[in-house]
Design an enzyme around this catalytic site. Structure first.
Site, PDB file in Angstrom:
ATOM      1  N   ARG A  77      -0.816 -14.735   3.616  1.00  0.00           N
ATOM      2  CA  ARG A  77      -1.667 -14.134   4.657  1.00  0.00           C
ATOM      3  C   ARG A  77      -0.977 -14.233   6.019  1.00  0.00           C
ATOM      4  O   ARG A  77      -0.958 -13.270   6.795  1.00  0.00           O
ATOM      5  CB  ARG A  77      -3.023 -14.845   4.733  1.00  0.00           C
ATOM      6  CG  ARG A  77      -3.990 -14.503   3.646  1.00  0.00           C
ATOM      7  CD  ARG A  77      -4.573 -13.119   3.754  1.00  0.00           C
ATOM      8  NE  ARG A  77      -5.568 -12.963   4.787  1.00  0.00           N
ATOM      9  CZ  ARG A  77      -6.361 -11.899   4.894  1.00  0.00           C
ATOM     10  NH1 ARG A  77      -6.250 -10.896   4.018  1.00  0.00           N
ATOM     11  NH2 ARG A  77      -7.225 -11.788   5.855  1.00  0.00           N
ATOM     12  N   TYR A 104     -12.067  -3.518  -3.292  1.00  0.00           N
ATOM     13  CA  TYR A 104     -12.647  -3.571  -1.945  1.00  0.00           C
ATOM     14  C   TYR A 104     -14.177  -3.622  -1.970  1.00  0.00           C
ATOM     15  O   TYR A 104     -14.821  -3.261  -0.973  1.00  0.00           O
ATOM     16  CB  TYR A 104     -12.173  -2.372  -1.116  1.00  0.00           C
ATOM     17  CG  TYR A 104     -10.801  -2.553  -0.512  1.00  0.00           C
ATOM     18  CD1 TYR A 104     -10.476  -3.710   0.215  1.00  0.00           C
ATOM     19  CD2 TYR A 104      -9.824  -1.562  -0.617  1.00  0.00           C
ATOM     20  CE1 TYR A 104      -9.218  -3.875   0.775  1.00  0.00           C
ATOM     21  CE2 TYR A 104      -8.559  -1.717  -0.055  1.00  0.00           C
ATOM     22  CZ  TYR A 104      -8.264  -2.883   0.639  1.00  0.00           C
ATOM     23  OH  TYR A 104      -7.026  -3.046   1.210  1.00  0.00           O
ATOM     24  N   THR A 156      -4.975  -8.149  10.491  1.00  0.00           N
ATOM     25  CA  THR A 156      -5.386  -6.858   9.909  1.00  0.00           C
ATOM     26  C   THR A 156      -5.014  -5.691  10.814  1.00  0.00           C
ATOM     27  O   THR A 156      -4.501  -4.673  10.352  1.00  0.00           O
ATOM     28  CB  THR A 156      -6.908  -6.868   9.660  1.00  0.00           C
ATOM     29  OG1 THR A 156      -7.232  -8.005   8.840  1.00  0.00           O
ATOM     30  CG2 THR A 156      -7.366  -5.594   8.977  1.00  0.00           C
ATOM     31  N   HIS A 185      -1.815  -5.529   1.406  1.00  0.00           N
ATOM     32  CA  HIS A 185      -3.027  -6.319   1.191  1.00  0.00           C
ATOM     33  C   HIS A 185      -2.581  -7.687   0.709  1.00  0.00           C
ATOM     34  O   HIS A 185      -1.617  -7.792  -0.049  1.00  0.00           O
ATOM     35  CB  HIS A 185      -3.914  -5.686   0.106  1.00  0.00           C
ATOM     36  CG  HIS A 185      -4.953  -6.649  -0.386  1.00  0.00           C
ATOM     37  ND1 HIS A 185      -6.133  -6.856   0.287  1.00  0.00           N
ATOM     38  CD2 HIS A 185      -4.958  -7.527  -1.444  1.00  0.00           C
ATOM     39  CE1 HIS A 185      -6.834  -7.795  -0.344  1.00  0.00           C
ATOM     40  NE2 HIS A 185      -6.138  -8.219  -1.396  1.00  0.00           N
ATOM     41  N   GLU A 221      -9.023 -10.882  -7.779  1.00  0.00           N
ATOM     42  CA  GLU A 221      -8.142  -9.723  -7.598  1.00  0.00           C
ATOM     43  C   GLU A 221      -7.004  -9.710  -8.630  1.00  0.00           C
ATOM     44  O   GLU A 221      -6.618  -8.647  -9.123  1.00  0.00           O
ATOM     45  CB  GLU A 221      -7.579  -9.725  -6.172  1.00  0.00           C
ATOM     46  CG  GLU A 221      -8.673  -9.493  -5.125  1.00  0.00           C
ATOM     47  CD  GLU A 221      -8.222  -9.750  -3.698  1.00  0.00           C
ATOM     48  OE1 GLU A 221      -7.020 -10.022  -3.477  1.00  0.00           O
ATOM     49  OE2 GLU A 221      -9.078  -9.673  -2.791  1.00  0.00           O
ATOM     50  N   PHE A 230     -15.362   2.187   6.892  1.00  0.00           N
ATOM     51  CA  PHE A 230     -13.993   2.543   6.488  1.00  0.00           C
ATOM     52  C   PHE A 230     -13.778   2.504   4.975  1.00  0.00           C
ATOM     53  O   PHE A 230     -12.672   2.773   4.504  1.00  0.00           O
ATOM     54  CB  PHE A 230     -12.983   1.626   7.191  1.00  0.00           C
ATOM     55  CG  PHE A 230     -13.153   0.153   6.891  1.00  0.00           C
ATOM     56  CD1 PHE A 230     -12.595  -0.422   5.756  1.00  0.00           C
ATOM     57  CD2 PHE A 230     -13.870  -0.657   7.761  1.00  0.00           C
ATOM     58  CE1 PHE A 230     -12.745  -1.769   5.482  1.00  0.00           C
ATOM     59  CE2 PHE A 230     -14.034  -2.016   7.494  1.00  0.00           C
ATOM     60  CZ  PHE A 230     -13.470  -2.561   6.349  1.00  0.00           C
ATOM     61  N   ASN A 240      -1.781  -0.345   7.441  1.00  0.00           N
ATOM     62  CA  ASN A 240      -1.237  -1.670   7.757  1.00  0.00           C
ATOM     63  C   ASN A 240      -0.381  -2.265   6.635  1.00  0.00           C
ATOM     64  O   ASN A 240      -0.111  -3.459   6.603  1.00  0.00           O
ATOM     65  CB  ASN A 240      -2.354  -2.622   8.214  1.00  0.00           C
ATOM     66  CG  ASN A 240      -3.412  -2.830   7.157  1.00  0.00           C
ATOM     67  OD1 ASN A 240      -3.274  -2.378   6.025  1.00  0.00           O
ATOM     68  ND2 ASN A 240      -4.477  -3.531   7.517  1.00  0.00           N
ATOM     69  N   LYS A 293       0.836  -1.201   0.000  1.00  0.00           N
ATOM     70  CA  LYS A 293       0.000   0.000   0.000  1.00  0.00           C
ATOM     71  C   LYS A 293       0.877   1.260   0.000  1.00  0.00           C
ATOM     72  O   LYS A 293       2.099   1.179   0.252  1.00  0.00           O
ATOM     73  CB  LYS A 293      -0.926  -0.041   1.222  1.00  0.00           C
ATOM     74  CG  LYS A 293      -1.926  -1.210   1.174  1.00  0.00           C
ATOM     75  CD  LYS A 293      -2.773  -1.270   2.442  1.00  0.00           C
ATOM     76  CE  LYS A 293      -3.771  -2.413   2.399  1.00  0.00           C
ATOM     77  NZ  LYS A 293      -4.596  -2.475   3.638  1.00  0.00           N
ATOM     78  N   ARG A 353       3.141  -6.887   9.239  1.00  0.00           N
ATOM     79  CA  ARG A 353       2.393  -5.900  10.029  1.00  0.00           C
ATOM     80  C   ARG A 353       2.886  -5.868  11.475  1.00  0.00           C
ATOM     81  O   ARG A 353       2.969  -4.788  12.085  1.00  0.00           O
ATOM     82  CB  ARG A 353       0.899  -6.217   9.949  1.00  0.00           C
ATOM     83  CG  ARG A 353       0.288  -5.892   8.580  1.00  0.00           C
ATOM     84  CD  ARG A 353      -1.046  -6.573   8.369  1.00  0.00           C
ATOM     85  NE  ARG A 353      -1.754  -6.101   7.177  1.00  0.00           N
ATOM     86  CZ  ARG A 353      -2.880  -6.642   6.741  1.00  0.00           C
ATOM     87  NH1 ARG A 353      -3.419  -7.674   7.376  1.00  0.00           N
ATOM     88  NH2 ARG A 353      -3.467  -6.164   5.652  1.00  0.00           N
TER      89      ARG A 353
END
Ligand code: CDP
Ligand code: MG
Length: 136
Positions: free
Chosen positions: A85, A49, A91, A115, A126, A57, A112, A9, A102
């Site tokens: 993951r 998203y 998250t 993704h 995706e 959010f 964070n 991000k 993270r």
């Protein structure tokens, strides 16, 4: 063999974490089969998203994802979805285990850093969105 999507991000790009995050992925013996640095279109981020459209959010996370360049990566390997993951961590970075991206580099949920696709079906959707041209 699975392929999953990772986004670094804007906060991760800003903090010069492209190398560190990619290093961890490669060290795990997962293969980078697609990689680009782009300033994402809002439509791409909103589609990405879409499952969160009704969440409070949603606007903030879409603003954030379009606030600067992101790195989109297609990552391939055995059980790549779950492996990635786990490497990215929970998250909320306060709940992310040290040793995860993270848990090591983030403090707040709104920044964070990464993704990653939640399951193989999400990964396929995706990857189609971020790599319409396909991967290598
Ligand atoms: O990214 P991940 O799949 O772990 O979490 P998510 O539940 O699918 O939420 C997507 C993203 O929305 C998160 O990574 C956060 O950037 C953001 N988010 C937020 O800002 N505040 C929340 N309460 C929940 C999510
Ligand atoms: Mg998610």
């Amino acid at each position: 063999m699975e392929t999953t999507l990772v986004l670094i991000k804007p906060g991760g790009v800003q903090r010069n974490l492209i190398g560190e995050i990619t290093r961890r992925i490669e060290a795990r013996n997962l293969k980078v089969v697609g990689m680009k640095l782009i300033h994402a279109e809002r439509a791409t981020v909103e589609a990405h998203y879409a499952e969160h459209k009704e969440r409070p959010f949603f606007k903030d996370v879409c603003d954030y994802l379009t606030s600067g360049p992101v790195v989109a990566m297609a990552i391939q390997g055995t059980n790549a979805v779950k492996a990635i993951r786990a490497m990215m961590g929970a998250t909320n970075p306060l709940e992310a285990t040290p040793g995860t991206v993270r848990g090591d580099f983030a403090l707040t949920i709104d920044d964070n850093l990464t993704h990653s696709s939640s399951d193989p079906e999400a990964a396929a959707r995706e990857l189609g969105l971020w790599f319409p041209e396909g991967t290598v």
